[in-house]
Scaffold this active site. Structure first.
Site, PDB file in Angstrom:
ATOM      1  N   HIS A   1      33.095  13.170 -51.353  1.00  0.00           N
ATOM      2  CA  HIS A   1      33.334  14.091 -50.232  1.00  0.00           C
ATOM      3  C   HIS A   1      34.723  14.708 -50.244  1.00  0.00           C
ATOM      4  O   HIS A   1      35.054  15.497 -49.369  1.00  0.00           O
ATOM      5  CB  HIS A   1      33.088  13.388 -48.893  1.00  0.00           C
ATOM      6  CG  HIS A   1      34.148  12.378 -48.545  1.00  0.00           C
ATOM      7  ND1 HIS A   1      34.119  11.084 -49.004  1.00  0.00           N
ATOM      8  CD2 HIS A   1      35.266  12.470 -47.799  1.00  0.00           C
ATOM      9  CE1 HIS A   1      35.163  10.420 -48.540  1.00  0.00           C
ATOM     10  NE2 HIS A   1      35.883  11.245 -47.806  1.00  0.00           N
TER      11      HIS A   1
HETATM   12  C1  UD1 Z   1      37.199  13.659 -43.037  1.00  0.00           C
HETATM   13  C2  UD1 Z   1      38.655  13.320 -43.341  1.00  0.00           C
HETATM   14  C3  UD1 Z   1      38.729  12.525 -44.639  1.00  0.00           C
HETATM   15  C4  UD1 Z   1      37.811  11.315 -44.595  1.00  0.00           C
HETATM   16  C5  UD1 Z   1      36.398  11.736 -44.226  1.00  0.00           C
HETATM   17  C6  UD1 Z   1      35.542  10.510 -44.043  1.00  0.00           C
HETATM   18  C7  UD1 Z   1      40.476  14.845 -42.679  1.00  0.00           C
HETATM   19  C8  UD1 Z   1      41.383  15.893 -43.131  1.00  0.00           C
HETATM   20  N1  UD1 Z   1      39.467  14.519 -43.499  1.00  0.00           N
HETATM   21  O1  UD1 Z   1      36.737  14.497 -44.088  1.00  0.00           O
HETATM   22  O2  UD1 Z   1      40.055  12.072 -44.841  1.00  0.00           O
HETATM   23  O3  UD1 Z   1      37.813  10.696 -45.861  1.00  0.00           O
HETATM   24  O4  UD1 Z   1      36.436  12.460 -42.994  1.00  0.00           O
HETATM   25  O5  UD1 Z   1      34.197  10.800 -44.155  1.00  0.00           O
HETATM   26  O6  UD1 Z   1      40.641  14.337 -41.605  1.00  0.00           O
HETATM   27  N2  UD1 Z   1      30.390  17.811 -40.651  1.00  0.00           N
HETATM   28  C9  UD1 Z   1      29.104  17.659 -40.170  1.00  0.00           C
HETATM   29  N3  UD1 Z   1      28.913  16.659 -39.243  1.00  0.00           N
HETATM   30  C10 UD1 Z   1      29.887  15.866 -38.793  1.00  0.00           C
HETATM   31  C11 UD1 Z   1      31.181  16.041 -39.284  1.00  0.00           C
HETATM   32  C12 UD1 Z   1      31.411  17.019 -40.208  1.00  0.00           C
HETATM   33  O7  UD1 Z   1      28.197  18.355 -40.555  1.00  0.00           O
HETATM   34  O8  UD1 Z   1      29.609  14.971 -37.951  1.00  0.00           O
HETATM   35  C13 UD1 Z   1      30.613  18.852 -41.664  1.00  0.00           C
HETATM   36  C14 UD1 Z   1      31.204  20.122 -41.093  1.00  0.00           C
HETATM   37  O9  UD1 Z   1      30.653  21.207 -41.776  1.00  0.00           O
HETATM   38  C15 UD1 Z   1      32.668  20.008 -41.439  1.00  0.00           C
HETATM   39  C16 UD1 Z   1      32.641  19.232 -42.736  1.00  0.00           C
HETATM   40  O10 UD1 Z   1      31.537  18.345 -42.623  1.00  0.00           O
HETATM   41  O11 UD1 Z   1      33.290  21.243 -41.561  1.00  0.00           O
HETATM   42  C17 UD1 Z   1      33.895  18.444 -43.005  1.00  0.00           C
HETATM   43  O12 UD1 Z   1      34.205  17.586 -41.898  1.00  0.00           O
HETATM   44  P1  UD1 Z   1      35.735  17.148 -41.597  1.00  0.00           P
HETATM   45  O13 UD1 Z   1      35.775  16.113 -40.538  1.00  0.00           O
HETATM   46  O14 UD1 Z   1      36.571  18.343 -41.395  1.00  0.00           O
HETATM   47  O15 UD1 Z   1      36.192  16.564 -42.964  1.00  0.00           O
HETATM   48  P2  UD1 Z   1      35.528  15.455 -43.868  1.00  0.00           P
HETATM   49  O16 UD1 Z   1      35.217  16.046 -45.182  1.00  0.00           O
HETATM   50  O17 UD1 Z   1      34.423  14.796 -43.115  1.00  0.00           O
HETATM   51  N1  UDP Z   2      29.782   4.546 -45.486  1.00  0.00           N
HETATM   52  C1  UDP Z   2      28.622   4.541 -44.723  1.00  0.00           C
HETATM   53  N2  UDP Z   2      27.578   5.340 -45.096  1.00  0.00           N
HETATM   54  C2  UDP Z   2      27.622   6.144 -46.196  1.00  0.00           C
HETATM   55  C3  UDP Z   2      28.833   6.161 -46.955  1.00  0.00           C
HETATM   56  C4  UDP Z   2      29.871   5.353 -46.565  1.00  0.00           C
HETATM   57  O1  UDP Z   2      28.541   3.822 -43.723  1.00  0.00           O
HETATM   58  O2  UDP Z   2      26.643   6.836 -46.496  1.00  0.00           O
HETATM   59  C5  UDP Z   2      30.907   3.691 -45.072  1.00  0.00           C
HETATM   60  C6  UDP Z   2      31.480   2.803 -46.158  1.00  0.00           C
HETATM   61  O3  UDP Z   2      30.861   1.541 -46.154  1.00  0.00           O
HETATM   62  C7  UDP Z   2      32.946   2.706 -45.775  1.00  0.00           C
HETATM   63  C8  UDP Z   2      33.230   4.012 -45.076  1.00  0.00           C
HETATM   64  O4  UDP Z   2      31.977   4.559 -44.725  1.00  0.00           O
HETATM   65  O5  UDP Z   2      33.143   1.663 -44.838  1.00  0.00           O
HETATM   66  C9  UDP Z   2      33.967   4.963 -45.982  1.00  0.00           C
HETATM   67  O6  UDP Z   2      34.062   6.190 -45.349  1.00  0.00           O
HETATM   68  P1  UDP Z   2      34.240   7.568 -46.109  1.00  0.00           P
HETATM   69  O7  UDP Z   2      33.927   7.405 -47.539  1.00  0.00           O
HETATM   70  O8  UDP Z   2      33.486   8.567 -45.320  1.00  0.00           O
HETATM   71  O9  UDP Z   2      35.792   7.880 -45.860  1.00  0.00           O
HETATM   72  P2  UDP Z   2      37.136   7.415 -46.584  1.00  0.00           P
HETATM   73  O10 UDP Z   2      37.141   5.945 -46.666  1.00  0.00           O
HETATM   74  O11 UDP Z   2      37.179   8.090 -47.911  1.00  0.00           O
HETATM   75  O12 UDP Z   2      38.192   7.963 -45.705  1.00  0.00           O
END
Ligand code: UD1
Ligand code: UDP
Length: 368
Positions: A205
């Protein structure tokens, strides 16, 4: 007794804040759980709360998605009146997402004590939005709860005071160990037609991997090649799902919805190999003893390489495939870092609650 606001906004941070809330409450602290709503889909939030047994938020900011400035600004605007009204002794923030830095900034100016859980992690990669969030959050925090000795060294090198830095271990591991038996007791693998030890699990991601369709297409091609050797299962983060539209994904790569926490832990536990760019997944695989390939050029969690099961292999298709085939053929040693023992949140709560009277007063805070 202290009054704490505990903030989380995105999937990994719900998982990190749960044990901290539990341990603070076990010591008699009053906690207010604030959900920033950076993640709002049921699969990234509701299911995770349910799986963790984390109560519904006491307050929801509902900030949703947006650019970095939009999202962070919305967090700040929504959080400020809450801090003004509740006047907590301490605001606890976790991790490195936009909700973390937004709430930390507001809290720092409010006179509350700010505690950052997962302090000191550094990738050295300023192109990562999370790296900016980490540095800024640590700079405005009073208590810095570090998961590992490398994180302590980073904070010392940046001039943080010794009395601010606490090596406590890893709260992600607290949640993992607390939920592991429940996770592996589920029928997750059977439901997906998988056999333990006979599949690779993938998560991607990071913007650097998924936002550029060319980069993502090359990674998908690698997964297609790997799927000739072993089944590949890939729960899709919504950011990645959007980018995959229009790309041809080999049929052998099994794309599924984001998993609930328990199903995902079950999948990690049964995997022969995990390929990821997630921070939390690097940590969980280390504790589970499952080999992990990190498809990035760096990691802010080097301890998962030096004392865990992680290898940072970058994005080159040849290198990824070579490493994957090597691990599948030869295995990889199982190791686990010190203090990743399920008790990090106990240490954090002891420090926050067991402090000498007056330590959390704003006058002290301002003196730093
Ligand atoms: C965010 C965090 C990242 C973290 C990740 C965990 C920042 C800058 N990024 O990234 O550090 O590793 O979460 O998963 O804070 N979206 C949905 N549904 C949701 C949320 C998001 O569809 O519930 C989609 C939207 O199109 C959005 C995109 O995902 O624009 C990205 O979401 P965003 O929270 O901005 O960043 P992540 O890639 O999720
Ligand atoms: N995780 C989850 N479902 C998924 C993928 C990840 O519950 O489909 C959990 C995973 O076990 C871990 C956390 O989400 O505890 C990691 O989050 P993510 O990879 O979204 O963010 P990051 O750690 O990179 O910030």
């Amino acid at each position: 007794m202290i009054d704490a606001i505990c903030v989380a906004g995105a999937r990994p941070n719900l998982i990190k804040i749960k044990p901290v809330i539990d341990q603070l409450e076990a010591l008699g602290a009053k906690t207010t759980f604030v959900h920033a709503g950076q993640h709002y889909d049921d699969s990234l939030s509701g299911v995770i709360l349910d799986d963790l047994g984390l109560r519904q938020p006491d307050l929801s900011l509902r900030v949703g998605s947006g650019t970095h400035a939009e999202q962070t600004a919305r967090v700040m605007v929504a959080f400020e009146p809450i801090v003004s009204e509740l006047r907590p002794d301490v605001v606890v923030v976790v991790g490195d997402v936009n909700s973390t830095v937004g709430c930390a900034l507001v809290a720092a100016k409010s006179g509350a004590f700010v505690a950052h859980v997962e302090a000191g992690l550094r990738s050295g990669d300023w192109a990562m939005p999370e790296e900016v969030n980490r540095v800024v959050t640590d700079r405005v925090s009073d208590d810095l709860f570090a998961p590992s000795a490398d994180a302590v060294a980073n904070l010392q090198a940046e001039g943080c005071r010794t009395d601010q830095i606490h090596l406590v271990g890893n709260v992600m591991v607290d949640s993992l160990l607390a939920n592991l038996d429940r996770a592996i007791g589920r029928d997750t693998l059977a439901r997906l037609g998988l056999r333990a030890g006979h599949y690779a699990l993938v998560t991607l991601h990071r913007p650097a991997n998924v936002d550029d369709v060319g980069v993502l297409a090359r990674l998908i091609e690698v997964l297609g090649s790997l799927a000739e050797d072993i089944r590949v299962v890939f729960p899709l983060h919504p950011r990645t799902r959007t980018k995959l539209e229009g790309l041809a994904v080999p049929a052998a790569v099994m794309l599924i919805e984001p998993c609930g926490y328990l199903d995902f832990v079950a999948l990690e536990h049964g995997a022969a190999l995990v390929l990821t760019d997630s921070g939390g997944v690097q940590e969980e695989t280390t504790v589970l003893g499952v080999p992990c390939l990190t498809l990035r050029d760096n990691t802010e969690r080097p301890i998962t390489v030096t004392e865990g099961t992680n290898q940072v292999v970058g994005r080159s298709p040849e290198r990824i495939l070579l490493a994957a085939r090597d691990v599948l053929a030869n295995g990889w040693p199982k190791r686990s870092p010190a203090l990743w023992d399920g008790k990090a949140s106990v240490r954090i709560a002891d420090i926050l609650v067991g402090v000498p009277e007056g330590r959390l007063r704003p006058s002290d805070h301002r003196a730093r």
